[in-house]
Design a protein around this motif. Structure first.
Motif: not given
Ligand code: PMP
Ligand code: GLU
Length: 401
Positions: A85-86, A179-180, A215-216, A317-321
């Motif tokens: 995550n820097n 979503s994110y 990447k989130t 369409l979910p992008k994550a989880a």
């Protein structure tokens, strides 16, 4: 005379557990129910993590750990936050807890005075609003919709901030919407937060690894707000370790110390065996665990195609989880086979009773028009569950209320 405190009487049950218990009870009564209720990976804990737990038992890690967790674990978390995550955190800024749930509760307990406001973009994870109330605060709900990918705008955030605002709490990736926030979206939210230095962002990043696109990002990576962010994460989702109960917060030091103070009076450091195993998990290249994400991705694509076919469902369409959160408002305010459906909770109960599929209605997520399905179960279960829902609704008579 009611002996319970006002606080406990105000508190609601966690709807995720309520609906999963109902499904379990029906199964125990011999009814073939498919439960898409609880959000927990259906994988076993990876072998190398299990081995680390065995080793910890053999090495007698059987005494209390420091309240915020073993130093070696906090170093591994700091290293992970840097690697993925820097983010720069020192072990003294990290508090390891009994799941991300306790980590969030610690931060809220550390911040919230009577009637302080906590902004919750809806849909939010079920426990957020109840946790805020448990701490005597006021949830301030910001509506989003299917049309805005269930995300708030910086203008919405700015308008919601008042002198009483203490915190903003959201998950990105989001449970339940999937979503994110993109880098640009987080940056514009960060600019609003930076203009309001009394506000702390509680950024729940527990679905970080379960992500099907880019990447989130963490809002803490924007230097102008680093001092105003509490990052929440944990091992439940990315490592399929829900029952091992390891989560953490990474915060400015004053807040981390407050979390340690609270935890020291409540639960002490979390389970030592799970902590030792978590060190191994976090030090392993996340690519080792990619197979779980690949499987979730496959299921997501299958479920999307099938759910779209169900009349009255609007599906993103979910992008994550690992959740779908379709808008089912088509059914709200109508009767199905004569039964009045006020909101998505009634609809979830209808599906449980008549299609024998467990889901969670959106009211407790702050979105009474939507319903949540977890796809953290086998492809076979998913196909059969959606087939049942489709047949059940196609065979039903829908009439105005
Ligand atoms: N935050 C979110 C958004 C979640 O979905 C969950 C799932 N339980 C948690 C926190 C809590 O996770 P944990 O198992 O680490 O307490
Ligand atoms: N986070 C999971 C869910 O949303 C687990 C249940 C819970 O902790 O509420 O289903």
């Amino acid at each position: 005379m009611n002996k319970l405190s006002d606080r406990i009487q105000r508190l609601g049950y966690s709807q995720t557990f309520v609906m999963s218990n109902k499904a379990r009870e029906m199964r125990a009564a011999g009814i073939d129910v498919i439960s898409l209720t609880l959000g927990e990976p259906d994988f076993n804990v990876p072998d190398l993590i299990k081995q680390a737990a065995h080793d910890a038992i053999d090495q007698n890690f059987s005494h209390y750990s420091p309240v915020p967790g073993f130093l070696e674990l906090r170093e591994a978390i700091a290293e992970k936050l840097h690697r993925d995550n820097n983010l720069q955190y020192k072990p003294g800024q990290i508090c390891v807890s009994n799941g991300a749930k306790q980590a969030i509760l610690n931060v809220l307990a550390a911040l919230i005075n009577h009637e302080d406001e906590v902004i919750l973009p809806a849909p939010y994870w079920v426990s957020y609003a109840e946790m805020v109330r448990m701490m005597d605060g006021e949830p301030v709900i910001l509506d989003t919709s299917y049309h805005s990918d269930f995300k708030i705008t910086p203008e919405q955030l700015e308008r919601a901030i008042t002198p009483k605002t203490k915190a903003v709490l959201f998950s990105t990736p989001c449970n339940p919407s999937g979503s994110y926030y993109t880098y640009d979206e987080l940056q514009s939210l960060a600019q609003v937060i930076a203009r309001n230095p009394q506000v702390i962002v509680i950024s729940d990043e527990i679905y970080e690894y379960i992500n099907y696109e880019t990447k989130t990002q963490s809002i803490a990576a924007f230097p102008e707000v680093y001092e105003q962010v509490a990052v929440i994460n944990g091992l439940s989702k990315g490592y399929a370790m829900t029952g091992w109960r390891i989560g953490y917060s990474a915060c400015p030091e004053w807040l981390a110390k407050a979390c340690e103070k609270i935890q020291g009076q409540m639960t002490s450091g979390p389970n030592t065996i799970a902590q030792r195993a978590a060190i191994t998990a976090l030090k392993t290249d996340p690519a080792e665990f990619q197979y779980m994400i690949d499987e979730f991705r496959k299921r997501k694509d299958i479920v999307y195609e099938l759910l779209k076919e169900i009349p009255g469902f609007k599906v993103l369409l979910p992008k994550a989880a690992f959740y779908f959160f379709p808008d089912i408002s088509f059914y709200c305010g109508k009767r199905i086979n004569g039964q009045l459906i006020h909101d998505a909770d009634d609809f979830a109960m209808f599906l449980l009773d008549h299609a024998h599929v467990g889901s969670v209605g959106g009211t407790s997520f702050g979105s009474p028009d939507c319903i949540r399905f977890s796809y953290a179960t086998s492809e076979e279960n998913l196909r059969e569950a959606i087939r049942r829902i489709k047949v059940c609704l196609e065979e039903s008579v829908i009439t105005p209320a």
